[in-house]
Design a protein around this motif. Structure first.
Motif, PDB file in Angstrom:
ATOM      1  N   GLU A  32      41.885 -25.644  16.229  1.00 53.62           N
ATOM      2  CA  GLU A  32      41.202 -25.377  14.965  1.00 53.62           C
ATOM      3  C   GLU A  32      41.198 -26.614  14.074  1.00 53.62           C
ATOM      4  N   SER A  33      42.327 -27.329  14.046  1.00 56.41           N
ATOM      5  CA  SER A  33      42.403 -28.558  13.258  1.00 56.41           C
ATOM      6  C   SER A  33      41.409 -29.590  13.764  1.00 56.41           C
ATOM      7  N   MET A  34      41.249 -29.646  15.077  1.00 54.91           N
ATOM      8  CA  MET A  34      40.315 -30.605  15.665  1.00 54.91           C
ATOM      9  C   MET A  34      38.866 -30.246  15.326  1.00 54.91           C
ATOM     10  N   VAL A  35      38.553 -28.959  15.322  1.00 52.29           N
ATOM     11  CA  VAL A  35      37.204 -28.519  14.948  1.00 52.29           C
ATOM     12  C   VAL A  35      36.927 -28.876  13.493  1.00 52.29           C
ATOM     13  N   ILE A  36      37.892 -28.622  12.626  1.00 51.98           N
ATOM     14  CA  ILE A  36      37.726 -28.934  11.209  1.00 51.98           C
ATOM     15  C   ILE A  36      37.559 -30.435  11.008  1.00 51.98           C
ATOM     16  N   ALA A  37      38.365 -31.235  11.709  1.00 51.65           N
ATOM     17  CA  ALA A  37      38.238 -32.692  11.601  1.00 51.65           C
ATOM     18  C   ALA A  37      36.851 -33.146  12.055  1.00 51.65           C
ATOM     19  N   VAL A  95      31.464 -17.998  18.930  1.00 50.71           N
ATOM     20  CA  VAL A  95      30.415 -18.603  18.096  1.00 50.71           C
ATOM     21  C   VAL A  95      30.811 -18.556  16.622  1.00 50.71           C
ATOM     22  N   SER A  96      31.311 -17.405  16.179  1.00 47.37           N
ATOM     23  CA  SER A  96      31.701 -17.286  14.771  1.00 47.37           C
ATOM     24  C   SER A  96      32.847 -18.233  14.444  1.00 47.37           C
ATOM     25  N   TRP A  97      33.792 -18.395  15.378  1.00 44.99           N
ATOM     26  CA  TRP A  97      34.925 -19.298  15.160  1.00 44.99           C
ATOM     27  C   TRP A  97      34.479 -20.752  15.127  1.00 44.99           C
ATOM     28  N   GLY A  98      33.572 -21.137  16.016  1.00 49.51           N
ATOM     29  CA  GLY A  98      33.057 -22.499  16.018  1.00 49.51           C
ATOM     30  C   GLY A  98      32.320 -22.831  14.725  1.00 49.51           C
ATOM     31  N   LEU A  99      31.475 -21.897  14.254  1.00 44.93           N
ATOM     32  CA  LEU A  99      30.765 -22.086  12.994  1.00 44.93           C
ATOM     33  C   LEU A  99      31.734 -22.159  11.823  1.00 44.93           C
ATOM     34  N   TYR A 100      32.714 -21.280  11.850  1.00 44.09           N
ATOM     35  CA  TYR A 100      33.707 -21.206  10.775  1.00 44.09           C
ATOM     36  C   TYR A 100      34.466 -22.529  10.641  1.00 44.09           C
ATOM     37  N   GLY A 101      35.019 -23.032  11.740  1.00 46.90           N
ATOM     38  CA  GLY A 101      35.787 -24.273  11.684  1.00 46.90           C
ATOM     39  C   GLY A 101      34.922 -25.470  11.359  1.00 46.90           C
ATOM     40  N   GLY A 102      33.763 -25.551  12.005  1.00 45.62           N
ATOM     41  CA  GLY A 102      32.882 -26.678  11.766  1.00 45.62           C
ATOM     42  C   GLY A 102      32.377 -26.733  10.335  1.00 45.62           C
ATOM     43  N   LEU A 103      31.989 -25.582   9.785  1.00 45.63           N
ATOM     44  CA  LEU A 103      31.461 -25.547   8.421  1.00 45.63           C
ATOM     45  C   LEU A 103      32.555 -25.777   7.383  1.00 45.63           C
ATOM     46  N   GLY A 123      35.138 -27.726   7.781  1.00 46.93           N
ATOM     47  CA  GLY A 123      35.315 -29.172   7.780  1.00 46.93           C
ATOM     48  C   GLY A 123      34.154 -29.887   7.109  1.00 46.93           C
ATOM     49  N   TYR A 124      32.953 -29.410   7.345  1.00 39.97           N
ATOM     50  CA  TYR A 124      31.768 -30.035   6.766  1.00 39.97           C
ATOM     51  C   TYR A 124      31.798 -29.949   5.239  1.00 39.97           C
ATOM     52  N   VAL A 125      32.217 -28.799   4.724  1.00 44.88           N
ATOM     53  CA  VAL A 125      32.326 -28.633   3.269  1.00 44.88           C
ATOM     54  C   VAL A 125      33.342 -29.619   2.697  1.00 44.88           C
ATOM     55  N   GLY A 126      34.509 -29.724   3.357  1.00 45.17           N
ATOM     56  CA  GLY A 126      35.521 -30.665   2.891  1.00 45.17           C
ATOM     57  C   GLY A 126      35.049 -32.100   2.989  1.00 45.17           C
ATOM     58  N   ALA A 157      42.228 -32.022   4.650  1.00 43.97           N
ATOM     59  CA  ALA A 157      43.202 -31.189   3.935  1.00 43.97           C
ATOM     60  C   ALA A 157      42.523 -29.982   3.301  1.00 43.97           C
ATOM     61  N   VAL A 158      41.352 -30.193   2.709  1.00 40.46           N
ATOM     62  CA  VAL A 158      40.615 -29.078   2.099  1.00 40.46           C
ATOM     63  C   VAL A 158      40.189 -28.075   3.166  1.00 40.46           C
ATOM     64  N   GLY A 159      39.686 -28.585   4.288  1.00 42.11           N
ATOM     65  CA  GLY A 159      39.273 -27.694   5.374  1.00 42.11           C
ATOM     66  C   GLY A 159      40.424 -26.872   5.911  1.00 42.11           C
ATOM     67  N   LEU A 160      41.567 -27.523   6.138  1.00 45.42           N
ATOM     68  CA  LEU A 160      42.738 -26.800   6.646  1.00 45.42           C
ATOM     69  C   LEU A 160      43.248 -25.803   5.610  1.00 45.42           C
ATOM     70  N   GLY A 161      43.197 -26.188   4.323  1.00 47.99           N
ATOM     71  CA  GLY A 161      43.629 -25.269   3.273  1.00 47.99           C
ATOM     72  C   GLY A 161      42.773 -24.017   3.232  1.00 47.99           C
ATOM     73  N   LEU A 162      41.468 -24.190   3.367  1.00 47.89           N
ATOM     74  CA  LEU A 162      40.572 -23.026   3.393  1.00 47.89           C
ATOM     75  C   LEU A 162      40.836 -22.161   4.620  1.00 47.89           C
ATOM     76  N   ALA A 163      41.089 -22.816   5.756  1.00 48.89           N
ATOM     77  CA  ALA A 163      41.369 -22.065   6.984  1.00 48.89           C
ATOM     78  C   ALA A 163      42.652 -21.255   6.850  1.00 48.89           C
ATOM     79  N   LEU A 164      43.683 -21.867   6.269  1.00 49.68           N
ATOM     80  CA  LEU A 164      44.943 -21.146   6.067  1.00 49.68           C
ATOM     81  C   LEU A 164      44.759 -19.983   5.098  1.00 49.68           C
ATOM     82  N   SER A 165      43.914 -20.173   4.100  1.00 52.36           N
ATOM     83  CA  SER A 165      43.660 -19.091   3.139  1.00 52.36           C
ATOM     84  C   SER A 165      42.981 -17.906   3.819  1.00 52.36           C
ATOM     85  N   VAL A 166      41.992 -18.198   4.658  1.00 54.27           N
ATOM     86  CA  VAL A 166      41.300 -17.130   5.382  1.00 54.27           C
ATOM     87  C   VAL A 166      42.264 -16.402   6.308  1.00 54.27           C
ATOM     88  N   THR A 167      43.095 -17.187   7.020  1.00 53.75           N
ATOM     89  CA  THR A 167      44.082 -16.578   7.922  1.00 53.75           C
ATOM     90  C   THR A 167      45.053 -15.699   7.158  1.00 53.75           C
TER      91      THR A 167
END
Length: 227
Positions: free
Chosen positions: A37-42, A148-156, A158-161, A174-184
């Motif tokens: 997930e971290s790699m997708v966000i990056a 598909v939903s997970w790929g879009l979620y992680g990629g987007l 990261g893109y926002v961050g 950091a922003v992408g991972l923070g958002l991911a942790l919040s969703v989790t």
């Protein structure tokens, strides 16, 4: 730090990045110690700067997740399934198996979609679905939706961050991972609340049954004053 960022940027921009991301996401599907997930966000963060393409990040992550989920499912059909089926009543493994069977009966393959956002949960669910003999065709449909939903979620994420901190990719990640942790955290919180409510309802029904022996017996018990 600048040299490290340059190295990371070069690696992410490499034409091999999509293949590496696919392999990492696939491995994470049945061996959940790889930070896919971290790699997708990056990848999404650097995609905001133009390289790699966001579509490459999303597609590579989704295909890898889809493949990894099927490996876990097949493990459940084979050696993993035998271990689960041999679980003794009262053990943690047996309780997990009972829960998974009940969840699948109640919510079906949607459990797989939700579990993809719970660290470690995705592997437990996919292996259990294989062990319980969940139909492969239906499994593939839900695994596809989840991937598909997970790929879009992680990629987007990261893109926002990356778009917010175009000149500082570290902050973007950091922003992408923070958002991911919040969703989790939200998903896990909802799951815990629902589980507690279910237990409370079961205890209430049990108490009502003890107070009303006629109801407890389904109407088959006749009280002394009715004879």
């Amino acid at each position: 730090m600048d040299s490290i960022l340059d190295g990371v940027g070069a690696a992410v921009a490499s034409p091999w990045f999509g293949l590496v991301l696919f392999a990492v996401a696939a491995l994470d599907g049945f061996f959940p110690v790889v930070p896919s997930e971290s790699m997708v966000i990056a990848g999404g963060v650097y995609a905001a700067s133009g390289s790699p393409d966001l579509a490459v990040v999303v597609v590579s992550a989704a295909l890898g997740a889809f493949a990894g989920d099927h490996v876990a499912y097949l493990l459940g059909r084979g050696p993993g399934g035998r271990l689960l089926r041999r679980a003794r009543p009262g053990t943690r493994r047996y309780r997990a198996l009972v829960w998974a069977r009940g969840a699948l009966a109640e919510r079906g393959g949607l459990v797989l979609v939700v579990a993809r956002y719970v660290p470690g949960g995705r592997t437990a669910v996919t292996v259990t679905m294989g062990a319980l003999g969940y139909p492969l065709r239906r499994f593939s449909v839900f695994a596809g939706v989840a991937a598909v939903s997970w790929g879009l979620y992680g990629g987007l994420l990261g893109y926002v961050g990356g778009a917010a901190f175009e000149d500082d990719p570290v902050k973007g990640v950091a922003v992408g991972l923070g958002l991911a942790l919040s969703v989790t955290g939200v998903v896990e919180g909802v799951r815990v609340v629902r589980r507690r409510r279910g237990r409370g309802k079961a205890l209430s029904e049990a108490g009502a049954s003890e107070r009303d022996p006629v109801r407890a017996g389904g109407g088959g018990v006749v009280r002394a004053d009715e004879r």
